[in-house]
Design a protein around this motif. Sequence first.
Motif, PDB file in Angstrom:
ATOM      1  N   ILE A  44       0.843  -1.210   0.000  1.00  0.00           N
ATOM      2  CA  ILE A  44       0.000   0.000   0.000  1.00  0.00           C
ATOM      3  C   ILE A  44       0.872   1.252   0.000  1.00  0.00           C
ATOM      4  CG2 ILE A  44      -1.704   1.315   1.295  1.00  0.00           C
ATOM      5  CD1 ILE A  44      -2.831  -1.339   2.299  1.00  0.00           C
ATOM      6  N   ALA A  45       1.889   1.281   0.864  1.00  0.00           N
ATOM      7  CA  ALA A  45       2.786   2.442   0.922  1.00  0.00           C
ATOM      8  C   ALA A  45       3.564   2.585  -0.383  1.00  0.00           C
ATOM      9  CB  ALA A  45       3.750   2.298   2.096  1.00  0.00           C
ATOM     10  N   SER A  46       3.957   1.470  -0.986  1.00  0.00           N
ATOM     11  CA  SER A  46       4.721   1.526  -2.242  1.00  0.00           C
ATOM     12  C   SER A  46       3.909   2.193  -3.349  1.00  0.00           C
ATOM     13  CB  SER A  46       5.128   0.109  -2.673  1.00  0.00           C
ATOM     14  OG  SER A  46       6.015  -0.454  -1.747  1.00  0.00           O
ATOM     15  N   THR A  47       2.629   1.847  -3.420  1.00  0.00           N
ATOM     16  CA  THR A  47       1.757   2.464  -4.433  1.00  0.00           C
ATOM     17  C   THR A  47       1.649   3.968  -4.215  1.00  0.00           C
ATOM     18  OG1 THR A  47       0.465   0.427  -4.619  1.00  0.00           O
ATOM     19  CG2 THR A  47      -0.547   2.449  -5.433  1.00  0.00           C
ATOM     20  N   ARG A  48       1.455   4.359  -2.966  1.00  0.00           N
ATOM     21  CA  ARG A  48       1.343   5.789  -2.650  1.00  0.00           C
ATOM     22  C   ARG A  48       2.660   6.517  -2.905  1.00  0.00           C
ATOM     23  NH1 ARG A  48      -1.138  10.106  -3.220  1.00  0.00           N
ATOM     24  NH2 ARG A  48      -1.264  11.541  -1.446  1.00  0.00           N
ATOM     25  N   ILE A  49       3.768   5.862  -2.572  1.00  0.00           N
ATOM     26  CA  ILE A  49       5.086   6.474  -2.810  1.00  0.00           C
ATOM     27  C   ILE A  49       5.300   6.726  -4.301  1.00  0.00           C
ATOM     28  CG2 ILE A  49       7.574   5.985  -2.791  1.00  0.00           C
ATOM     29  CD1 ILE A  49       7.093   4.548  -0.088  1.00  0.00           C
ATOM     30  N   LEU A  50       4.929   5.766  -5.126  1.00  0.00           N
ATOM     31  CA  LEU A  50       5.084   5.912  -6.573  1.00  0.00           C
ATOM     32  C   LEU A  50       4.254   7.077  -7.093  1.00  0.00           C
ATOM     33  CD1 LEU A  50       6.249   4.858  -9.233  1.00  0.00           C
ATOM     34  CD2 LEU A  50       4.311   3.280  -9.378  1.00  0.00           C
ATOM     35  N   GLN A  51       3.029   7.206  -6.606  1.00  0.00           N
ATOM     36  CA  GLN A  51       2.162   8.315  -7.028  1.00  0.00           C
ATOM     37  C   GLN A  51       2.761   9.663  -6.634  1.00  0.00           C
ATOM     38  OE1 GLN A  51      -1.534   7.277  -5.098  1.00  0.00           O
ATOM     39  NE2 GLN A  51      -2.243   6.043  -6.846  1.00  0.00           N
ATOM     40  N   LEU A  52       3.245   9.738  -5.413  1.00  0.00           N
ATOM     41  CA  LEU A  52       3.842  10.995  -4.944  1.00  0.00           C
ATOM     42  C   LEU A  52       5.096  11.351  -5.737  1.00  0.00           C
ATOM     43  CD1 LEU A  52       3.440  10.505  -1.084  1.00  0.00           C
ATOM     44  CD2 LEU A  52       2.316  12.255  -2.477  1.00  0.00           C
ATOM     45  N   GLN A  53       5.926  10.354  -6.030  1.00  0.00           N
ATOM     46  CA  GLN A  53       7.141  10.617  -6.808  1.00  0.00           C
ATOM     47  C   GLN A  53       6.807  11.108  -8.212  1.00  0.00           C
ATOM     48  OE1 GLN A  53       9.059   6.786  -6.405  1.00  0.00           O
ATOM     49  NE2 GLN A  53      10.375   7.486  -4.711  1.00  0.00           N
ATOM     50  N   GLN A  54       5.773  10.539  -8.819  1.00  0.00           N
ATOM     51  CA  GLN A  54       5.346  10.985 -10.146  1.00  0.00           C
ATOM     52  C   GLN A  54       4.822  12.420 -10.091  1.00  0.00           C
ATOM     53  OE1 GLN A  54       2.524   7.919 -11.188  1.00  0.00           O
ATOM     54  NE2 GLN A  54       4.070   6.643 -12.204  1.00  0.00           N
ATOM     55  N   ASP A  55       4.043  12.741  -9.065  1.00  0.00           N
ATOM     56  CA  ASP A  55       3.520  14.100  -8.914  1.00  0.00           C
ATOM     57  C   ASP A  55       4.654  15.109  -8.735  1.00  0.00           C
ATOM     58  OD1 ASP A  55       0.959  13.145  -9.128  1.00  0.00           O
ATOM     59  OD2 ASP A  55       0.570  13.131  -6.962  1.00  0.00           O
ATOM     60  N   ILE A  56       5.639  14.750  -7.934  1.00  0.00           N
ATOM     61  CA  ILE A  56       6.781  15.646  -7.691  1.00  0.00           C
ATOM     62  C   ILE A  56       7.585  15.851  -8.971  1.00  0.00           C
ATOM     63  CG2 ILE A  56       8.977  15.866  -6.473  1.00  0.00           C
ATOM     64  CD1 ILE A  56       7.610  14.443  -4.080  1.00  0.00           C
ATOM     65  N   ALA A  57       7.812  14.750  -9.723  1.00  0.00           N
ATOM     66  CA  ALA A  57       8.565  14.859 -10.981  1.00  0.00           C
ATOM     67  C   ALA A  57       7.823  15.741 -11.988  1.00  0.00           C
ATOM     68  CB  ALA A  57       8.788  13.466 -11.565  1.00  0.00           C
ATOM     69  N   LEU A  58       6.502  15.608 -12.037  1.00  0.00           N
ATOM     70  CA  LEU A  58       5.715  16.425 -12.955  1.00  0.00           C
ATOM     71  C   LEU A  58       5.789  17.898 -12.566  1.00  0.00           C
ATOM     72  CD1 LEU A  58       3.831  16.318 -15.401  1.00  0.00           C
ATOM     73  CD2 LEU A  58       1.905  16.030 -13.816  1.00  0.00           C
ATOM     74  N   ARG A  59       5.722  18.170 -11.284  1.00  0.00           N
ATOM     75  CA  ARG A  59       5.820  19.563 -10.834  1.00  0.00           C
ATOM     76  C   ARG A  59       7.209  20.138 -11.098  1.00  0.00           C
ATOM     77  NH1 ARG A  59       2.085  18.010  -6.752  1.00  0.00           N
ATOM     78  NH2 ARG A  59       3.751  17.412  -5.321  1.00  0.00           N
ATOM     79  N   GLU A  60       8.228  19.299 -11.077  1.00  0.00           N
ATOM     80  CA  GLU A  60       9.579  19.770 -11.424  1.00  0.00           C
ATOM     81  C   GLU A  60       9.625  20.239 -12.874  1.00  0.00           C
ATOM     82  OE1 GLU A  60      12.297  16.660 -10.554  1.00  0.00           O
ATOM     83  OE2 GLU A  60      12.308  17.030  -8.376  1.00  0.00           O
ATOM     84  N   GLN A  61       8.929  19.538 -13.761  1.00  0.00           N
ATOM     85  CA  GLN A  61       8.861  19.965 -15.163  1.00  0.00           C
ATOM     86  C   GLN A  61       8.104  21.282 -15.265  1.00  0.00           C
ATOM     87  OE1 GLN A  61       7.174  16.813 -17.490  1.00  0.00           O
ATOM     88  NE2 GLN A  61       8.787  15.359 -17.006  1.00  0.00           N
ATOM     89  N   TYR A  62       6.985  21.386 -14.557  1.00  0.00           N
ATOM     90  CA  TYR A  62       6.225  22.631 -14.565  1.00  0.00           C
ATOM     91  C   TYR A  62       7.047  23.781 -13.971  1.00  0.00           C
ATOM     92  CZ  TYR A  62       2.027  19.921 -15.695  1.00  0.00           C
ATOM     93  OH  TYR A  62       1.094  19.113 -16.300  1.00  0.00           O
ATOM     94  N   SER A  63       7.891  23.430 -13.005  1.00  0.00           N
ATOM     95  CA  SER A  63       8.730  24.460 -12.385  1.00  0.00           C
ATOM     96  C   SER A  63       9.650  25.103 -13.416  1.00  0.00           C
ATOM     97  CB  SER A  63       9.544  23.855 -11.241  1.00  0.00           C
ATOM     98  OG  SER A  63      10.417  24.805 -10.676  1.00  0.00           O
ATOM     99  N   GLY A  64      10.212  24.274 -14.317  1.00  0.00           N
ATOM    100  CA  GLY A  64      11.047  24.820 -15.388  1.00  0.00           C
ATOM    101  C   GLY A  64      10.247  25.733 -16.303  1.00  0.00           C
ATOM    102  N   ASN A  65       9.011  25.348 -16.605  1.00  0.00           N
ATOM    103  CA  ASN A  65       8.154  26.188 -17.449  1.00  0.00           C
ATOM    104  C   ASN A  65       7.791  27.484 -16.747  1.00  0.00           C
ATOM    105  OD1 ASN A  65       8.237  24.272 -19.421  1.00  0.00           O
ATOM    106  ND2 ASN A  65       6.143  23.546 -19.154  1.00  0.00           N
ATOM    107  N   LEU A  66       7.597  27.406 -15.438  1.00  0.00           N
ATOM    108  CA  LEU A  66       7.278  28.626 -14.675  1.00  0.00           C
ATOM    109  C   LEU A  66       8.437  29.617 -14.732  1.00  0.00           C
ATOM    110  CD1 LEU A  66       5.544  26.978 -11.597  1.00  0.00           C
ATOM    111  CD2 LEU A  66       4.505  28.714 -13.053  1.00  0.00           C
ATOM    112  N   VAL A  67       9.647  29.113 -14.584  1.00  0.00           N
ATOM    113  CA  VAL A  67      10.828  29.987 -14.663  1.00  0.00           C
ATOM    114  C   VAL A  67      10.932  30.605 -16.055  1.00  0.00           C
ATOM    115  CG1 VAL A  67      13.351  30.052 -14.602  1.00  0.00           C
ATOM    116  CG2 VAL A  67      12.083  28.765 -12.870  1.00  0.00           C
TER     117      VAL A  67
END
Length: 412
Positions: A44-67
């Motif tokens: 259960i934790a592994s599934t949630r961890i994977l989702q959170l890591q994907q969300d963080i990685a996506l926001r990192e891409q958006y962060s570059g676009n924001l800059v």
Amino acid sequence: MRVSTMQQFNNGITNILSNQASVNKTQQQISSGRRVLTPADDPIASTRILQLQQDIALREQYSGNLVAAKNHLNLEEATLVSMVDNLQRVRELTVQAGDGSLTKEDRRAIGAEINERLYSIVDLMNTKDASNIFIFAGFKGETLPFEERPGGGFTYEGDEGQRTLQISQNAEVATNDTGKELFVDIASAKNTFTTFNNRENIGTGYITTGFVLDQEEYDEFYSEDAYIQFNPRSAVSPSGPNYTVRRLSDDRPINGLANIDYSQGNDIQFNGISVKVAGEPEPGDTFVIESSEKQALTDTVQMLLEGLNTIPDSVEGGAQVAELVETTLLNLDAALTSISTIRSDLGARLNTVDAIDNLQQDLDLVSQEILSELQDVDFAEAVSRLSLESFLLEASQQSYSRISNLSLFNFL
């Protein structure tokens, strides 16, 4: 129940291996700082961890676009601020040129500084970003947006495309404004016109921007278009270059301007407007004067310059200068309003970018905290558990050593 010697050995080895595996796993958790090493540790934790890591990685891409979006918008804002400064100076000089006591030479001296300001404005209109892209060229970012044409004036070579960047999952922001919207499609205070060379001309002739000489007279002609056509040399005697000014709608000559001897750079005046043709046109070449409700910023300044350099010192000339100055001031104000409107929109876009950037940072902070709770090891608990597991491993090894010696063969 009988317990065989082999079974004793197997049980002992199994216990040792199990305790050794526990020790190894705990040591890996401590060394990596991660509680969940494989999905089997906590599905259960592994599934949630994977989702959170994907969300963080996506926001990192958006962060570059924001800059990138911030950089684009701030560059455009700074460029427009400089543009306004130059236009304000042109406006001051225009007011100064309207002084009725000035001579034509005085007005030409003022026009010299206005001309310098014009080229400063065009340089700003051709601004590039850090990627060597023209910021006001629309989608044609590698094309010089404002190109000077013979005879004065500038043509817009960009398009009307507006680039956007995705700055969040559900939001995107426009990162540029086109030169056409900002500097070309400006509503004229009064009826006006634009001039251009026919692309099929074969000679080296060109038409100037021109200016309205008598607004009332031109208003009566508006919204007709006209063109200047160069005739065969034999159309006049003695033979030589000559032209006819015609109405575009029916090709009729205007005000008897037919087969007029051509002298390079002379004024061509009709129906309240004044233009010039220079260079060496060939018979059949045409130059168009097209009525318009809009007037580009560069045309406004160019028309002022042409008027200041052309209108003579006379009572009638003084009235023409006053009318030209009045129209120019109104059109400069319209250009300033156009830029102000875009700057307000730029401010709104920058606020949106900042708001989303702050939201993304807050979400990242929350996600990192949850991720840490799910996957990071509790070092105090892990070290304590490692001590216990090491003790159990050592105990199982010692027990196995003693039990393995409990055999009747040892006493025979």
